[in-house]
Structures are given as structure tokens and as C-alpha cells.
Scaffold this motif. Sequence first.
Motif, PDB file in Angstrom:
ATOM      1  N   GLU A  92      -3.642  10.659  -1.791  1.00 58.15           N
ATOM      2  CA  GLU A  92      -4.556  10.982  -2.900  1.00 58.15           C
ATOM      3  C   GLU A  92      -6.020  10.783  -2.494  1.00 58.15           C
ATOM      4  O   GLU A  92      -6.894  11.529  -2.889  1.00 58.15           O
ATOM      5  N   SER A  93      -6.264   9.783  -1.626  1.00 56.08           N
ATOM      6  CA  SER A  93      -7.665   9.516  -1.228  1.00 56.08           C
ATOM      7  C   SER A  93      -8.117  10.494  -0.146  1.00 56.08           C
ATOM      8  O   SER A  93      -9.286  10.541   0.221  1.00 56.08           O
ATOM      9  N   SER A 109       1.210   7.097  -1.078  1.00 61.59           N
ATOM     10  CA  SER A 109       0.553   8.089  -1.960  1.00 61.59           C
ATOM     11  C   SER A 109      -0.949   7.814  -2.086  1.00 61.59           C
ATOM     12  O   SER A 109      -1.751   8.733  -2.224  1.00 61.59           O
ATOM     13  N   GLU A 110      -1.339   6.542  -1.974  1.00 61.65           N
ATOM     14  CA  GLU A 110      -2.779   6.208  -2.064  1.00 61.65           C
ATOM     15  C   GLU A 110      -3.539   6.898  -0.927  1.00 61.65           C
ATOM     16  O   GLU A 110      -4.634   7.413  -1.117  1.00 61.65           O
ATOM     17  N   SER A 111      -2.914   6.916   0.239  1.00 64.29           N
ATOM     18  CA  SER A 111      -3.597   7.552   1.390  1.00 64.29           C
ATOM     19  C   SER A 111      -3.650   9.063   1.212  1.00 64.29           C
ATOM     20  O   SER A 111      -4.603   9.717   1.611  1.00 64.29           O
ATOM     21  N   LYS A 144       0.853  -1.193   0.000  1.00 60.91           N
ATOM     22  CA  LYS A 144       0.000   0.000   0.000  1.00 60.91           C
ATOM     23  C   LYS A 144       0.887   1.239   0.000  1.00 60.91           C
ATOM     24  O   LYS A 144       1.340   1.682   1.051  1.00 60.91           O
ATOM     25  N   PRO A 145       1.153   1.809  -1.199  1.00 62.06           N
ATOM     26  CA  PRO A 145       1.998   3.005  -1.247  1.00 62.06           C
ATOM     27  C   PRO A 145       1.351   4.145  -0.461  1.00 62.06           C
ATOM     28  O   PRO A 145       0.132   4.352  -0.559  1.00 62.06           O
TER      29      PRO A 145
END
Length: 270
Positions: A88-89, A84-86, A81-82
Motif C-alpha cells: 500500500e505504501s 500489505s503495508e509495503s 509488519k504485514p
Amino acid sequence: MTDTAAPETAAPHCLVEQDGHKLVVTMNRPEARNALSGEMLAIMEQAWERADSDPEIRVVILTGAGGYFCAGADLKSMNQKPPSESFESGAYDPTVIKSLLKGYRLKKPLIAAVEGPAIAGGTEILTATDIRIAGESAKFGISEARWSLYPLGGSVVRLPRQIPQTVAMDLLLTGRHIKAPEAKELGLIGHVVPDGEALAKAHEIADLICANGPLAVQAILKTVRDSEGKHENECWAEDAKVGAAVFASNDAKEGPRAFAEKRTPNFTGS
Ligand SMILES: C[C@H](/C=C/C(=O)SCCNC(=O)CCNC(=O)[C@H](O)C(C)(C)COP(=O)(O)OP(=O)(O)OC[C@H]1O[C@@H](n2cnc3c(N)ncnc32)[C@H](O)[C@@H]1OP(=O)(O)O)[C@H]1CC[C@H]2[C@@H]3CCC4=CC(=O)CC[C@]4(C)[C@H]3CC[C@]12C
């Protein structure tokens, strides 16, 4: 023969133990050099909140298990889980990372007891500590750039304020590791002790601070933090306000009274 023993429960990724007026926080994933996990960070954040809300706690000690301090973010879990996903979301706003004391500082002194590697996030959280002790084989570095990551734990802002700019730039840009004696020479840490003795030294220093007036200790800490980066003339009004409040306390009467009566002061934090 069927093994009837109950399955071993996994040890918590961070241990929090109170020892008198001291709260000892131990990052506890030695098999991964105490790399930061979500569970570890959550426990650390709870520990900071506990320290600030409990008047009985006067000093916090941060250390790592197994002869290691912290290897920074868990690079392997980043593959699942990069971060960046957190971002961006919107699930995570990296402006404040309470667990790493970025955008949030303890009201009580925080002492780091470092053995072994304190790398990347490990050195980042170190820059949020007040007193720093390391075993002679400990090593430090801000290695995020080696993996094309960004030191989001606060050290890009703090390190150049804590050690000479040119050395901070060297460490931030190269990601190289330095040993405890060099870190001491730079002023990144304050004490180098034989390997394995950092925690004992941290307790020794913590005991000295715990014996002092807690209101005075916390007021000194507040003024140091609040005056950071300001012209001294911008600081005297708040300095005087904070200092006068300490002198107005019962403890500020207990101190001189204990001296005159040749006894140990009994400070109550009031
Ligand atoms: C940005 C902030 C910080 C980022 C980082 O820290 S990046 C990580 C950089 N770390 C390193 O470069 C160290 C790598 N490791 C080493 O160099 C060496 O292991 C060592 C020198 C530490 C030790 O050497 P050794 O010889 O003794 O041991 P080894 O044999 O190498 O290793 C033994 C064993 O351990 C494993 N290991 C070691 N290090 C790691 C590691 N870092 N990760 C995983 N595993 C490690 C090694 O593989 C071996 O295992 P084995 O199975 O035996 O092979 C971030 C910090 C916090 C982040 C925020 C947290 C909250 C958030 C949540 C979100 O969802 C959004 C993002 C965010 C806000 C997040 C943002 C980024 C952070 C702020």
C-alpha cells in the motif's frame, strides 16, 4: 566470574560460499526452519547478482541449513509488519521479487538440494530452480491459503506449467504437504536420495555441468526459458541465433579438438 568472552555474533540468515565454479547458497535460520527473513532475502538477491556477474561461476546450488529447506515467509514477523503495508505504501512492488527469482531468472543453472520441509515460499522458490534433488523425508506444499495468504512467490503461475494442472490446483487450493516420492512421481523434483545426501548429489550434478562448455550451458538455459509457452515455430529464429553464437565461440573449437586429442577440454567461456 564475569564472562569475558565476546558476545556471540548472530550467524547470517543466508550463507554464500564459492566452491570452484559453484556458488552454494544456504538459507540459514534452522531454528525457524529457514523461514524467509528480510536479511535472508537480501543476501539471496546479492548472491543471484554475483552468480550472474561472475563468469567464473557456472552453477548455483540452493539449499537450507539444519536439515531443513525453507518454511516460507516468516509468519511471526508478518504480525509485526504485514506485507500489505509495503504494497500500500508503494515500498514494495510484488510484480518482481528478485530474491525469490520471480520476474528475474538466473543466467546460470540453479540446483535445489532439499532436506526436510520446503513449504509455501520454500516450494515457491523451488519452482524457479532448474534441477531439484530431495532427501526421501523432504516435504513440499504451497500452504499460503491455509493462512489466507496468496502464493506471491510465482508458484500460482509456474506450478500448473510444471506439474499436471489438476494436481497443481489440488496443492495450491488445499495447501496440503506431499512427501518426496510423490513429488518425484509428479515431476516436481527430479531426484530422491537418502536423507542427508541431497547436497552431495547436487554437487555431483553441478560438477558435471561445470565441466561442460559454459557458453553452451547458458545458451541452452536461455532458450528453454525464452521459449516457454510459445509455439515452436516462434522459437526457431532465436534458437538458431543463440546456437550459432555458441558454435562461433572458441570453446566450440576447443571441444572437438580436445576429443580428437583424447584430453579433457579446457573451456574458457569465450
Ligand atoms: C507469499 C510468499 C510466501 C508466503 C509464505 O510462505 S506464508 C508462510 C507459510 N508457511 C507455512 O505454512 C509453514 C509453517 N510451518 C510449518 O508448517 C512447520 O513449521 C514445518 C512443516 C515447516 C516444520 O515443522 P516442524 O515440526 O519441523 O517444526 P515446528 O516445530 O513447526 O517449527 C520449528 C520452529 O520454527 C518456527 N517456524 C516454522 N515455520 C515458520 C514460519 N513460516 N515462520 C516463522 N516461524 C516458523 C516455528 O514457529 C517453531 O518455532 P518455535 O519458536 O520453536 O515455536 C512471501 C515469501 C516472501 C514474501 C515477500 C518478501 C519480500 C517482501 C517484503 C515486503 O516488505 C513486502 C512483501 C514482500 C514482497 C513479501 C510478499 C510475500 C512473499 C512473496
